[in-house]
Design a protein around this motif. Sequence first.
Motif, PDB file in Angstrom:
ATOM      1  N   LYS A 259      18.205   2.368   5.403  1.00 53.47           N
ATOM      2  CA  LYS A 259      17.105   1.642   6.033  1.00 53.47           C
ATOM      3  C   LYS A 259      16.446   2.555   7.062  1.00 53.47           C
ATOM      4  N   ASN A 260      15.140   2.341   7.259  1.00 49.29           N
ATOM      5  CA  ASN A 260      14.363   3.022   8.302  1.00 49.29           C
ATOM      6  C   ASN A 260      14.275   4.534   8.131  1.00 49.29           C
ATOM      7  N   LEU A 261      14.278   5.015   6.889  1.00 54.91           N
ATOM      8  CA  LEU A 261      14.061   6.441   6.656  1.00 54.91           C
ATOM      9  C   LEU A 261      12.631   6.802   7.038  1.00 54.91           C
ATOM     10  N   SER A 262      12.434   8.001   7.533  1.00 54.49           N
ATOM     11  CA  SER A 262      11.071   8.429   7.841  1.00 54.49           C
ATOM     12  C   SER A 262      10.373   8.822   6.540  1.00 54.49           C
ATOM     13  N   THR A 263       9.069   8.872   6.597  1.00 51.19           N
ATOM     14  CA  THR A 263       8.276   9.199   5.421  1.00 51.19           C
ATOM     15  C   THR A 263       7.197  10.204   5.786  1.00 51.19           C
ATOM     16  N   VAL A 264       6.628  10.832   4.785  1.00 51.74           N
ATOM     17  CA  VAL A 264       5.564  11.802   5.049  1.00 51.74           C
ATOM     18  C   VAL A 264       4.340  11.089   5.610  1.00 51.74           C
ATOM     19  N   ARG A 265       3.574  11.807   6.371  1.00 50.53           N
ATOM     20  CA  ARG A 265       2.400  11.276   7.057  1.00 50.53           C
ATOM     21  C   ARG A 265       1.466  10.528   6.100  1.00 50.53           C
ATOM     22  N   GLU A 266       1.254  11.094   4.909  1.00 46.55           N
ATOM     23  CA  GLU A 266       0.307  10.497   3.966  1.00 46.55           C
ATOM     24  C   GLU A 266       0.776   9.152   3.421  1.00 46.55           C
ATOM     25  N   PHE A 267       2.056   8.852   3.562  1.00 53.53           N
ATOM     26  CA  PHE A 267       2.596   7.575   3.079  1.00 53.53           C
ATOM     27  C   PHE A 267       2.731   6.543   4.191  1.00 53.53           C
ATOM     28  N   ARG A 268       2.468   6.939   5.436  1.00 52.89           N
ATOM     29  CA  ARG A 268       2.576   6.004   6.558  1.00 52.89           C
ATOM     30  C   ARG A 268       1.328   5.124   6.600  1.00 52.89           C
TER      31      ARG A 268
ATOM     32  N   THR B 181       0.837  -1.201   0.000  1.00 50.77           N
ATOM     33  CA  THR B 181       0.000   0.000   0.000  1.00 50.77           C
ATOM     34  C   THR B 181       0.870   1.249   0.000  1.00 50.77           C
ATOM     35  N   HIS B 182       1.883   1.256   0.849  1.00 55.41           N
ATOM     36  CA  HIS B 182       2.817   2.385   0.930  1.00 55.41           C
ATOM     37  C   HIS B 182       3.464   2.674  -0.423  1.00 55.41           C
ATOM     38  N   CYS B 183       3.875   1.638  -1.134  1.00 50.81           N
ATOM     39  CA  CYS B 183       4.573   1.808  -2.414  1.00 50.81           C
ATOM     40  C   CYS B 183       3.689   2.421  -3.495  1.00 50.81           C
ATOM     41  N   GLN B 184       2.395   2.329  -3.336  1.00 52.74           N
ATOM     42  CA  GLN B 184       1.470   2.931  -4.305  1.00 52.74           C
ATOM     43  C   GLN B 184       1.476   4.454  -4.217  1.00 52.74           C
ATOM     44  N   LYS B 185       1.698   4.998  -3.042  1.00 51.12           N
ATOM     45  CA  LYS B 185       1.503   6.425  -2.791  1.00 51.12           C
ATOM     46  C   LYS B 185       2.407   7.328  -3.640  1.00 51.12           C
ATOM     47  N   PRO B 186       3.728   7.113  -3.693  1.00 50.85           N
ATOM     48  CA  PRO B 186       4.553   7.983  -4.544  1.00 50.85           C
ATOM     49  C   PRO B 186       4.186   7.877  -6.024  1.00 50.85           C
ATOM     50  N   LEU B 187       3.788   6.681  -6.448  1.00 48.92           N
ATOM     51  CA  LEU B 187       3.356   6.505  -7.839  1.00 48.92           C
ATOM     52  C   LEU B 187       2.081   7.291  -8.105  1.00 48.92           C
ATOM     53  N   GLU B 188       1.176   7.289  -7.139  1.00 38.91           N
ATOM     54  CA  GLU B 188      -0.075   8.043  -7.278  1.00 38.91           C
ATOM     55  C   GLU B 188       0.189   9.547  -7.316  1.00 38.91           C
ATOM     56  N   VAL B 189       1.184  10.005  -6.551  1.00 39.63           N
ATOM     57  CA  VAL B 189       1.566  11.426  -6.615  1.00 39.63           C
ATOM     58  C   VAL B 189       2.051  11.747  -8.028  1.00 39.63           C
ATOM     59  N   ALA B 190       2.926  10.908  -8.554  1.00 41.01           N
ATOM     60  CA  ALA B 190       3.461  11.130  -9.899  1.00 41.01           C
ATOM     61  C   ALA B 190       2.373  11.029 -10.960  1.00 41.01           C
ATOM     62  N   ASN B 191       1.448  10.085 -10.787  1.00 39.40           N
ATOM     63  CA  ASN B 191       0.352   9.905 -11.743  1.00 39.40           C
ATOM     64  C   ASN B 191      -0.681  11.026 -11.656  1.00 39.40           C
TER      65      ASN B 191
END
Length: 150
Positions: free
Chosen positions: A80-89, A38-48
């Motif tokens: 490893k273990n980089l933080s991410t934006v709230r919307e991608f958590r 689910t997380h991996c979809q989010k950056p793609l959706e931003v780009a799309n």
Amino acid sequence: MKSLFETENQQSILNRIQNLNEISQPNWGKMDVAQMLTHCQKPLEVANGTLQLNTKIGFAKKLLFKLFKSTMYNNKPWQKNLSTVREFRITDAQDFTSQKEKLIHVINEFSQLKEKKCWPTHPLFGDFTTKQWGKMQYKHLDHHLTQFGV
């Protein structure tokens, strides 16, 4: 750096996703495999252009993010273990099968955009070229598939 716009790299990513199963365990991090899909979809959706982030940052942080912009698409692996934006958590339970199918669909949609010229402005890093978007998306997926050992 490989790009998701290159057919062989797209296929490699899709093959690696097919090697995941509901009991795949992470080598690091807190997400389970369905949450990662689910997380991996989010950056793609931003780009799309189907997901807009409401992340607002000040001038100083924006300048700091610009200094690290190239790390998004360069040849060095992400830490490893980089933080991410709230919307991608993703912290709630997800359905493995449906999220796997959705990620494959979103990857295939994105991969069709290699001729696109006008991309959404990233809320943290600013504008990316088509080439940079392709590399960044590949790098993100590779990072998380490596996280799960595929």
